[in-house]
Design a protein around this motif. Structure first.
Motif, PDB file in Angstrom:
ATOM      1  N   MET A 227     -51.843  57.422 -16.890  1.00 39.18           N
ATOM      2  CA  MET A 227     -53.284  57.631 -17.013  1.00 39.18           C
ATOM      3  C   MET A 227     -53.854  58.450 -15.843  1.00 39.18           C
ATOM      4  SD  MET A 227     -53.435  56.023 -19.837  1.00 39.18           S
ATOM      5  CE  MET A 227     -55.157  55.892 -20.239  1.00 39.18           C
ATOM      6  N   ILE A 228     -53.086  59.408 -15.345  1.00 36.72           N
ATOM      7  CA  ILE A 228     -53.498  60.241 -14.219  1.00 36.72           C
ATOM      8  C   ILE A 228     -54.358  61.388 -14.738  1.00 36.72           C
ATOM      9  CG2 ILE A 228     -52.727  61.676 -12.291  1.00 36.72           C
ATOM     10  CD1 ILE A 228     -51.961  58.716 -12.012  1.00 36.72           C
ATOM     11  N   ILE A 229     -55.527  61.562 -14.146  1.00 39.79           N
ATOM     12  CA  ILE A 229     -56.439  62.642 -14.547  1.00 39.79           C
ATOM     13  C   ILE A 229     -55.683  63.964 -14.615  1.00 39.79           C
ATOM     14  CG2 ILE A 229     -58.449  63.999 -13.825  1.00 39.79           C
ATOM     15  CD1 ILE A 229     -59.543  61.383 -12.572  1.00 39.79           C
ATOM     16  N   GLY A 230     -55.855  64.674 -15.713  1.00 33.39           N
ATOM     17  CA  GLY A 230     -55.231  65.979 -15.895  1.00 33.39           C
ATOM     18  C   GLY A 230     -53.828  65.940 -16.478  1.00 33.39           C
ATOM     19  N   SER A 231     -53.245  64.755 -16.577  1.00 33.42           N
ATOM     20  CA  SER A 231     -51.886  64.659 -17.123  1.00 33.42           C
ATOM     21  C   SER A 231     -51.925  64.641 -18.656  1.00 33.42           C
ATOM     22  CB  SER A 231     -51.197  63.386 -16.617  1.00 33.42           C
ATOM     23  OG  SER A 231     -51.785  62.235 -17.202  1.00 33.42           O
ATOM     24  N   HIS A 232     -50.773  64.955 -19.257  1.00 28.35           N
ATOM     25  CA  HIS A 232     -50.670  64.884 -20.715  1.00 28.35           C
ATOM     26  C   HIS A 232     -50.953  63.458 -21.193  1.00 28.35           C
ATOM     27  CE1 HIS A 232     -49.252  65.491 -24.797  1.00 28.35           C
ATOM     28  NE2 HIS A 232     -48.485  64.433 -24.655  1.00 28.35           N
ATOM     29  N   GLY A 233     -50.458  62.466 -20.480  1.00 28.18           N
ATOM     30  CA  GLY A 233     -50.637  61.076 -20.871  1.00 28.18           C
ATOM     31  C   GLY A 233     -52.078  60.628 -20.898  1.00 28.18           C
ATOM     32  N   ALA A 234     -52.906  61.212 -20.059  1.00 34.29           N
ATOM     33  CA  ALA A 234     -54.321  60.831 -19.999  1.00 34.29           C
ATOM     34  C   ALA A 234     -55.176  61.566 -21.029  1.00 34.29           C
ATOM     35  CB  ALA A 234     -54.879  61.080 -18.604  1.00 34.29           C
ATOM     36  N   GLN A 235     -54.622  62.580 -21.661  1.00 35.65           N
ATOM     37  CA  GLN A 235     -55.385  63.350 -22.647  1.00 35.65           C
ATOM     38  C   GLN A 235     -55.620  62.526 -23.913  1.00 35.65           C
ATOM     39  OE1 GLN A 235     -53.162  66.929 -23.388  1.00 35.65           O
ATOM     40  NE2 GLN A 235     -53.662  67.796 -21.390  1.00 35.65           N
ATOM     41  N   ILE A 236     -56.747  62.784 -24.559  1.00 36.17           N
ATOM     42  CA  ILE A 236     -57.046  62.166 -25.845  1.00 36.17           C
ATOM     43  C   ILE A 236     -56.019  62.650 -26.860  1.00 36.17           C
ATOM     44  CG2 ILE A 236     -58.746  62.031 -27.717  1.00 36.17           C
ATOM     45  CD1 ILE A 236     -60.927  62.332 -25.532  1.00 36.17           C
ATOM     46  N   HIS A 237     -55.511  61.723 -27.655  1.00 37.94           N
ATOM     47  CA  HIS A 237     -54.499  62.058 -28.659  1.00 37.94           C
ATOM     48  C   HIS A 237     -55.053  63.124 -29.604  1.00 37.94           C
ATOM     49  CE1 HIS A 237     -51.736  61.515 -32.051  1.00 37.94           C
ATOM     50  NE2 HIS A 237     -50.885  61.042 -31.142  1.00 37.94           N
ATOM     51  N   GLU A 238     -54.203  64.077 -29.950  1.00 41.00           N
ATOM     52  CA  GLU A 238     -54.640  65.230 -30.747  1.00 41.00           C
ATOM     53  C   GLU A 238     -55.262  64.851 -32.086  1.00 41.00           C
ATOM     54  OE1 GLU A 238     -51.278  67.744 -31.473  1.00 41.00           O
ATOM     55  OE2 GLU A 238     -50.147  66.173 -32.484  1.00 41.00           O
ATOM     56  N   SER A 239     -54.866  63.737 -32.667  1.00 46.57           N
ATOM     57  CA  SER A 239     -55.393  63.371 -33.986  1.00 46.57           C
ATOM     58  C   SER A 239     -56.853  62.938 -33.938  1.00 46.57           C
ATOM     59  CB  SER A 239     -54.543  62.270 -34.626  1.00 46.57           C
ATOM     60  OG  SER A 239     -54.595  61.109 -33.844  1.00 46.57           O
ATOM     61  N   VAL A 240     -57.347  62.571 -32.759  1.00 47.23           N
ATOM     62  CA  VAL A 240     -58.751  62.165 -32.611  1.00 47.23           C
ATOM     63  C   VAL A 240     -59.455  63.015 -31.549  1.00 47.23           C
ATOM     64  CG1 VAL A 240     -58.405  59.819 -33.452  1.00 47.23           C
ATOM     65  CG2 VAL A 240     -58.153  60.289 -31.008  1.00 47.23           C
ATOM     66  N   ALA A 241     -58.954  64.210 -31.344  1.00 47.28           N
ATOM     67  CA  ALA A 241     -59.505  65.088 -30.305  1.00 47.28           C
ATOM     68  C   ALA A 241     -60.987  65.371 -30.554  1.00 47.28           C
ATOM     69  CB  ALA A 241     -58.726  66.394 -30.262  1.00 47.28           C
ATOM     70  N   PRO A 242     -61.764  65.384 -29.477  1.00 47.12           N
ATOM     71  CA  PRO A 242     -63.201  65.659 -29.629  1.00 47.12           C
ATOM     72  C   PRO A 242     -63.466  67.116 -29.977  1.00 47.12           C
ATOM     73  CG  PRO A 242     -62.611  65.474 -27.307  1.00 47.12           C
ATOM     74  CD  PRO A 242     -61.384  65.119 -28.095  1.00 47.12           C
ATOM     75  N   LEU A 243     -64.540  67.318 -30.712  1.00 42.43           N
ATOM     76  CA  LEU A 243     -65.040  68.668 -30.926  1.00 42.43           C
ATOM     77  C   LEU A 243     -65.783  69.092 -29.665  1.00 42.43           C
ATOM     78  CD1 LEU A 243     -66.397  68.394 -34.587  1.00 42.43           C
ATOM     79  CD2 LEU A 243     -64.112  69.069 -33.797  1.00 42.43           C
ATOM     80  N   ASP A 244     -66.029  70.384 -29.528  1.00 42.75           N
ATOM     81  CA  ASP A 244     -66.672  70.896 -28.306  1.00 42.75           C
ATOM     82  C   ASP A 244     -68.037  70.279 -28.026  1.00 42.75           C
ATOM     83  OD1 ASP A 244     -64.489  72.509 -27.774  1.00 42.75           O
ATOM     84  OD2 ASP A 244     -65.380  74.302 -28.680  1.00 42.75           O
ATOM     85  N   ASN A 245     -68.757  69.904 -29.081  1.00 41.03           N
ATOM     86  CA  ASN A 245     -70.113  69.366 -28.906  1.00 41.03           C
ATOM     87  C   ASN A 245     -70.142  67.845 -28.743  1.00 41.03           C
ATOM     88  OD1 ASN A 245     -69.387  68.841 -31.588  1.00 41.03           O
ATOM     89  ND2 ASN A 245     -71.491  69.038 -32.314  1.00 41.03           N
TER      90      ASN A 245
END
Length: 191
Positions: free
Chosen positions: A79-97
């Motif tokens: 859960m390190i900021i900027g790591s792949h592991g801390a990123q939101i999973h692609e299936s629920v990725a936020p939209l830009d807005n």
């Protein structure tokens, strides 16, 4: 179940790569597809999706040194900021807005601007899903309930750090704080 999409926010809670990979049954059960379907229905209806993450600095300065919950994060260097592991999973990725807020504790109302964002969005109803049921979902439900929000837990879009903890939270604790529902019921109500 009745929802006014304009007064409803959907909170995607800690659905991050490290937690998805480390939580038994999440990917195999179709849960990620159900989460994505809820977000899609929310977007189409005019409800407000918001994404909450938990990630910390690599020196762990902002989390307690001697705390059982955070010792695992330190030990695993997850859960390190900027790591792949801390990123939101692609299936629920936020939209830009869509708002994304990061927290460094379990309760997303602490260490973030979530409370102000909900006021600004003029919502009175929260639909919650995420990882883990017995941590962030329960903490969010507790805090939101105390603040006067109408809270729904999307049960088939939640998983705990283990099955017993998930079941206990879903059957014993959360029904005292929120309404328990399913992704299909939510999608229908947002339709």
């Amino acid at each position: 179940m009745e929802l006014d999409p304009k007064r409803t926010a959907v909170l995607s809670l800690d659905v991050q790569n490290d937690l998805v990979a480390g939580t038994e049954g999440v990917e195999e059960s179709g849960m990620m597809d159900r989460m994505a379907a809820v977000l899609d229905a929310a977007r189409k209806s005019g409800a407000t999706p918001m994404h909450i993450t938990a990630s910390v600095r690599s020196d762990f300065l902002e989390i307690p040194k001697d705390n059982p919950l955070w010792i695992g994060v330190r030990t695993q260097k997850s859960m390190i900021i900027g790591s792949h592991g801390a990123q939101i999973h692609e299936s629920v990725a936020p939209l830009d807005n869509e708002l994304v807020v990061n927290k460094s504790c379990v309760d997303p109302f602490l260490t973030t601007n979530l409370g102000q964002a909900l006021i600004n969005a003029d919502v009175n109803t929260l639909l919650l899903f995420g990882l883990w049921t017995n941590y962030v979902v329960e903490a969010t439900a507790r805090h939101a309930s105390d603040m006067g929000y109408r809270v729904f837990i999307i049960s088939d879009c939640c998983a705990g750090n283990d099955v017993d903890n998930h079941n206990w939270a879903m059957e014993k604790m959360l029904p005292t704080l929120a309404y328990i529902t399913t992704s299909q019921e939510v999608i229908k109500a947002l339709g």
